[in-house]
Design a protein around this motif. Structure first.
Motif, PDB file in Angstrom:
ATOM      1  N   THR A 254       0.799  -1.223   0.000  1.00 41.41           N
ATOM      2  CA  THR A 254       0.000   0.000   0.000  1.00 41.41           C
ATOM      3  C   THR A 254       0.835   1.277   0.000  1.00 41.41           C
ATOM      4  O   THR A 254       0.323   2.347   0.284  1.00 41.41           O
ATOM      5  N   MET A 255       2.122   1.153  -0.318  1.00 35.20           N
ATOM      6  CA  MET A 255       2.957   2.354  -0.344  1.00 35.20           C
ATOM      7  C   MET A 255       2.822   3.058  -1.694  1.00 35.20           C
ATOM      8  O   MET A 255       2.625   2.423  -2.728  1.00 35.20           O
ATOM      9  N   SER A 256       2.943   4.389  -1.660  1.00 35.45           N
ATOM     10  CA  SER A 256       2.893   5.208  -2.873  1.00 35.45           C
ATOM     11  C   SER A 256       4.055   6.189  -2.851  1.00 35.45           C
ATOM     12  O   SER A 256       4.434   6.694  -1.790  1.00 35.45           O
TER      13      SER A 256
ATOM     14  N   LEU B 194       5.185   6.559   0.998  1.00 34.59           N
ATOM     15  CA  LEU B 194       4.299   6.529   2.163  1.00 34.59           C
ATOM     16  C   LEU B 194       3.362   5.334   2.134  1.00 34.59           C
ATOM     17  O   LEU B 194       2.795   5.017   1.089  1.00 34.59           O
ATOM     18  N   CYS B 195       3.180   4.690   3.301  1.00 34.08           N
ATOM     19  CA  CYS B 195       2.250   3.572   3.413  1.00 34.08           C
ATOM     20  C   CYS B 195       0.900   4.079   3.884  1.00 34.08           C
ATOM     21  O   CYS B 195       0.810   4.725   4.934  1.00 34.08           O
ATOM     22  N   GLY B 196      -0.129   3.786   3.125  1.00 37.69           N
ATOM     23  CA  GLY B 196      -1.475   4.207   3.475  1.00 37.69           C
ATOM     24  C   GLY B 196      -2.107   3.366   4.573  1.00 37.69           C
ATOM     25  O   GLY B 196      -3.144   3.733   5.117  1.00 37.69           O
ATOM     26  N   THR B 197      -1.492   2.249   4.931  1.00 34.62           N
ATOM     27  CA  THR B 197      -2.042   1.372   5.959  1.00 34.62           C
ATOM     28  C   THR B 197      -1.451   1.666   7.338  1.00 34.62           C
ATOM     29  O   THR B 197      -2.178   1.904   8.293  1.00 34.62           O
ATOM     30  N   CYS B 198      -0.131   1.628   7.437  1.00 40.17           N
ATOM     31  CA  CYS B 198       0.501   1.728   8.759  1.00 40.17           C
ATOM     32  C   CYS B 198       1.196   3.069   9.015  1.00 40.17           C
ATOM     33  O   CYS B 198       1.656   3.315  10.123  1.00 40.17           O
ATOM     34  N   GLY B 199       1.307   3.908   7.997  1.00 38.61           N
ATOM     35  CA  GLY B 199       1.978   5.193   8.181  1.00 38.61           C
ATOM     36  C   GLY B 199       3.482   5.126   8.017  1.00 38.61           C
ATOM     37  O   GLY B 199       4.173   6.125   8.176  1.00 38.61           O
TER      38      GLY B 199
END
Length: 102
Positions: free
Chosen positions: A33-35, A51-56
């Protein structure tokens, strides 16, 4: 940062360099889920934020030149402001050779 974390970061940066900016694997939570996002806080200086949208979780890389896939659509004004603040409080960063040349 551990050796395995450095290796993972290098692999993620290679994917971003190749143009994959979404669905990147996160070493922290294991999700894809990183962008990748870019900043250009001062003339001639570029950074990549992943940045990971799941864990930050996140990666932050300093580039020597404009990243190949830099675009206004992938430019983060929010993170660009953070990079300006980092540069303002760490002027040695502007003298230092970047961590990663893309």
């Amino acid at each position: 940062m551990s050796q395995s974390e450095r290796m993972h970061a290098a692999e993620i940066l290679k994917l971003v360099e190749a143009g994959q900016l979404d669905d990147l694997p996160c070493a922290k939570c294991g999700g894809g889920t990183m962008s990748g996002w870019f900043t250009n806080p001062v003339a001639g200086r570029y950074f990549i934020w992943i940045l990971c949208g799941t864990c930050g979780g996140h990666l932050h890389a300093n580039c020597n030149e404009r990243p190949t896939h830099f675009s206004e659509e992938r430019r983060s004004k929010e993170y660009e402001a953070m990079d300006r603040e980092i540069i303002a409080t760490s002027p040695q960063l502007m003298r230092r050779k970047p961590d990663k040349e893309l």
